[in-house]
Design an enzyme around this catalytic site. Structure first.
Site, PDB file in Angstrom:
ATOM      1  CE1 TYR A  56      -3.128  -3.052   0.030  1.00  0.00           C
ATOM      2  CE2 TYR A  56      -3.142  -3.010   2.668  1.00  0.00           C
ATOM      3  CZ  TYR A  56      -3.169  -3.235   0.853  1.00  0.00           C
ATOM      4  OH  TYR A  56      -4.715  -4.202   1.784  1.00  0.00           O
ATOM      5  CG  HIS A 121      -1.013  -8.505  -0.091  1.00  0.00           C
ATOM      6  ND1 HIS A 121      -0.900  -6.909  -0.442  1.00  0.00           N
ATOM      7  CD2 HIS A 121      -2.954  -8.313  -0.741  1.00  0.00           C
ATOM      8  CE1 HIS A 121      -1.335  -6.496  -0.367  1.00  0.00           C
ATOM      9  NE2 HIS A 121      -2.364  -6.958  -0.941  1.00  0.00           N
TER      10      HIS A 121
HETATM   11  P1  NAD Z   1     -13.655   0.271   1.208  1.00  0.00           P
HETATM   12  O1  NAD Z   1     -14.667  -0.103   0.119  1.00  0.00           O
HETATM   13  O2  NAD Z   1     -13.268  -0.034   2.709  1.00  0.00           O
HETATM   14  O3  NAD Z   1     -13.769   1.851   0.385  1.00  0.00           O
HETATM   15  C1  NAD Z   1     -12.929   2.644   1.298  1.00  0.00           C
HETATM   16  C2  NAD Z   1     -12.795   3.414   0.120  1.00  0.00           C
HETATM   17  O4  NAD Z   1     -14.302   4.260   0.729  1.00  0.00           O
HETATM   18  C3  NAD Z   1     -11.452   4.704   0.565  1.00  0.00           C
HETATM   19  O5  NAD Z   1     -12.147   5.721  -1.039  1.00  0.00           O
HETATM   20  C4  NAD Z   1     -12.628   5.889   2.346  1.00  0.00           C
HETATM   21  O6  NAD Z   1     -11.669   6.476   1.696  1.00  0.00           O
HETATM   22  C5  NAD Z   1     -13.768   5.498   1.760  1.00  0.00           C
HETATM   23  N1  NAD Z   1     -14.768   5.469   2.612  1.00  0.00           N
HETATM   24  C6  NAD Z   1     -14.654   4.513   3.706  1.00  0.00           C
HETATM   25  N2  NAD Z   1     -15.689   5.171   4.669  1.00  0.00           N
HETATM   26  C7  NAD Z   1     -16.187   5.232   4.242  1.00  0.00           C
HETATM   27  C8  NAD Z   1     -17.444   6.129   4.205  1.00  0.00           C
HETATM   28  N3  NAD Z   1     -18.147   6.141   5.852  1.00  0.00           N
HETATM   29  N4  NAD Z   1     -18.266   7.152   4.115  1.00  0.00           N
HETATM   30  C9  NAD Z   1     -17.831   7.612   2.143  1.00  0.00           C
HETATM   31  N5  NAD Z   1     -16.802   7.157   1.463  1.00  0.00           N
HETATM   32  C10 NAD Z   1     -16.009   6.021   2.919  1.00  0.00           C
HETATM   33  O7  NAD Z   1     -11.600  -0.277  -0.156  1.00  0.00           O
HETATM   34  P2  NAD Z   1     -11.073  -0.624   0.905  1.00  0.00           P
HETATM   35  O8  NAD Z   1     -10.044   0.623   1.072  1.00  0.00           O
HETATM   36  O9  NAD Z   1     -10.150  -1.578  -0.753  1.00  0.00           O
HETATM   37  O10 NAD Z   1     -10.962  -1.957   2.002  1.00  0.00           O
HETATM   38  C11 NAD Z   1     -10.233  -1.357   3.084  1.00  0.00           C
HETATM   39  C12 NAD Z   1      -9.252  -2.280   3.398  1.00  0.00           C
HETATM   40  O11 NAD Z   1      -8.975  -3.830   3.483  1.00  0.00           O
HETATM   41  C13 NAD Z   1      -8.256  -2.285   2.540  1.00  0.00           C
HETATM   42  O12 NAD Z   1      -7.793  -0.544   3.342  1.00  0.00           O
HETATM   43  C14 NAD Z   1      -7.029  -3.351   2.914  1.00  0.00           C
HETATM   44  O13 NAD Z   1      -6.785  -2.712   4.376  1.00  0.00           O
HETATM   45  C15 NAD Z   1      -7.676  -4.021   2.930  1.00  0.00           C
HETATM   46  N6  NAD Z   1      -8.051  -4.907   1.728  1.00  0.00           N
HETATM   47  C16 NAD Z   1      -7.590  -5.689   1.941  1.00  0.00           C
HETATM   48  C17 NAD Z   1      -7.340  -6.974   0.346  1.00  0.00           C
HETATM   49  C18 NAD Z   1      -5.950  -7.693   0.429  1.00  0.00           C
HETATM   50  O14 NAD Z   1      -5.830  -8.046   0.924  1.00  0.00           O
HETATM   51  N7  NAD Z   1      -5.860  -8.250  -1.179  1.00  0.00           N
HETATM   52  C19 NAD Z   1      -7.831  -5.800  -0.384  1.00  0.00           C
HETATM   53  C20 NAD Z   1      -8.943  -5.154  -0.808  1.00  0.00           C
HETATM   54  C21 NAD Z   1      -9.252  -4.463   0.795  1.00  0.00           C
END
Ligand code: NAD
Length: 316
Positions: A56, A121
């Site tokens: 990230y 990952h």
């Molecule tokens: P998400 O669906 O959580 O969406 C994140 C987006 O939504 C960001 O732009 C954030 O700023 C915004 N957001 C958060 N809360 C909000 C709200 N209340 N209102 C409006 N916008 C809002 O997607 P993500 O960040 O990709 O996934 C969450 C976490 O999961 C990642 O940060 C990561 O730690 C993990 N993740 C891991 C993998 C992997 O291991 N392959 C893949 C995806 C995500």
């Protein structure tokens, strides 16, 4: 904040988890002070689980999260940290040598002596047989050395989990992190839950907002969804907004409703988003979900329900 047990690990995670990929600036720039304040408020609000990866922001997320956790000034056992290995800005490498080096680098950036969970990952980009025969055994050694307490795997296609879990010794993979498969537009993770429970594997559900699809401002440029899926989500968000409702709140609550999911890992980049996501969880406990709004959104998303996108190098 409700705590839920993570498989057989003995860990109890807050039902809302802090996804730290935005701290690597992948959803737009996040000033360091805002990142530190967000982690502080999250912790004070009962969020005890923080997830990052060396990938990230090309290590930025790990560094900023490490700084923010240190600034909390609380005992190490009061928060749970997961990071990952095998995926880097430079590409994928799931070799035993690379993942063993990787955890040392991560611990340095996070300013920690150990992580609670170390996850391979996005394993669909590697050889799954290498994951089974080389990577997981290497992580097992890191577990024995006290560098990580538990081991996990992450990826988009759900069949990678059964492939690996059917082949590793029982108990050697403690956790899976699935993303974009338990949100209003895609609930395919549900079918895998009985299998995961039978193996005692903990379930982390990431990306409840479908990586930005289920937000008023919409997804980032790099989002891999089809134009049809993007526009259906945009229509659903607009419909909520018109009625004075918020699609992201609804989406958080939809994922939180399933208690077989230990934690709903949402990406957070600001104090305001901590407040919004914590409020969504609290409101769900006291008032339940807005069934009328959910039914309307589900109807709009029905034509694209469970639509996903290709990821990885596996041949099906
Ligand atoms: P998400 O669906 O959580 O969406 C994140 C987006 O939504 C960001 O732009 C954030 O700023 C915004 N957001 C958060 N809360 C909000 C709200 N209340 N209102 C409006 N916008 C809002 O997607 P993500 O960040 O990709 O996934 C969450 C976490 O999961 C990642 O940060 C990561 O730690 C993990 N993740 C891991 C993998 C992997 O291991 N392959 C893949 C995806 C995500």
């Amino acid at each position: 904040m409700e705590l839920r047990a993570l498989g057989n690990t003995g860990l109890n995670l807050s039902c809302v988890g802090f996804g730290a990929s935005p701290l690597g600036n992948v959803f737009g720039d996040v000033p360091e002070e805002e990142a530190i304040a967000s982690v502080r408020l999250a912790f004070q609000s009962g969020i005890n689980f923080f997830d990052t990866s060396p990938y990230y922001g090309g290590t930025v997320s790990e560094k900023v999260l490490g700084k923010a956790l240190k600034a909390l000034g609380v005992p190490r056992n009061e928060y749970i940290v997961s990071t990952k290995c095998g995926r880097y800005k430079e590409g994928f490498d799931f070799s035993a040598e690379r993942v063993t080096r990787s955890i040392e680098e991560s611990l340095q950036r996070l300013q920690l002596d150990y992580v609670d969970i170390l996850q391979c990952h996005d394993i669909e980009f590697g050889s799954l047989d290498q994951i089974v025969n080389e990577t997981i055994p290497a992580l097992q050694k890191l577990k024995e050395a006290g560098k990580t307490r538990f081991i996990g795997i992450t990826g988009l296609p759900l069949n990678v989990y059964t492939y690996v879990l059917d082949r590793v010794p029982p108990g050697s993979v403690d956790v899976i992190l699935s993303y974009c498969h338990y949100c209003i537009n895609d609930s395919t993770l549900e079918d895998l839950i009985p299998y995961l429970k039978s193996k005692g594997v903990g379930i982390i559900n990431a990306s409840p907002l479908a990586m930005g699809l289920l937000t008023e401002s919409g997804p980032p440029q790099w989002h891999p969804a089809s134009p049809a899926l993007k526009s259906a989500c945009q229509a659903a968000a607009a419909c909520c907004k018109k009625k004075g409702k918020n699609i992201s709140k609804l989406a958080m609550q939809y994922s939180l409703l399933n208690k077989d999911i230990t934690t709903v890992l949402v990406g957070i980049k600001s104090v305001e988003q901590v407040e919004q996501n914590v409020a969504a969880a609290r409101e769900l406990e006291t008032s339940g979900i807005d069934q009328e709004a959910l039914a309307e959104v589900e109807a709009i998303l029905n034509p694209v329900k469970n639509q996903t996108w290709p990821s990885g190098i596996q041949k099906s």
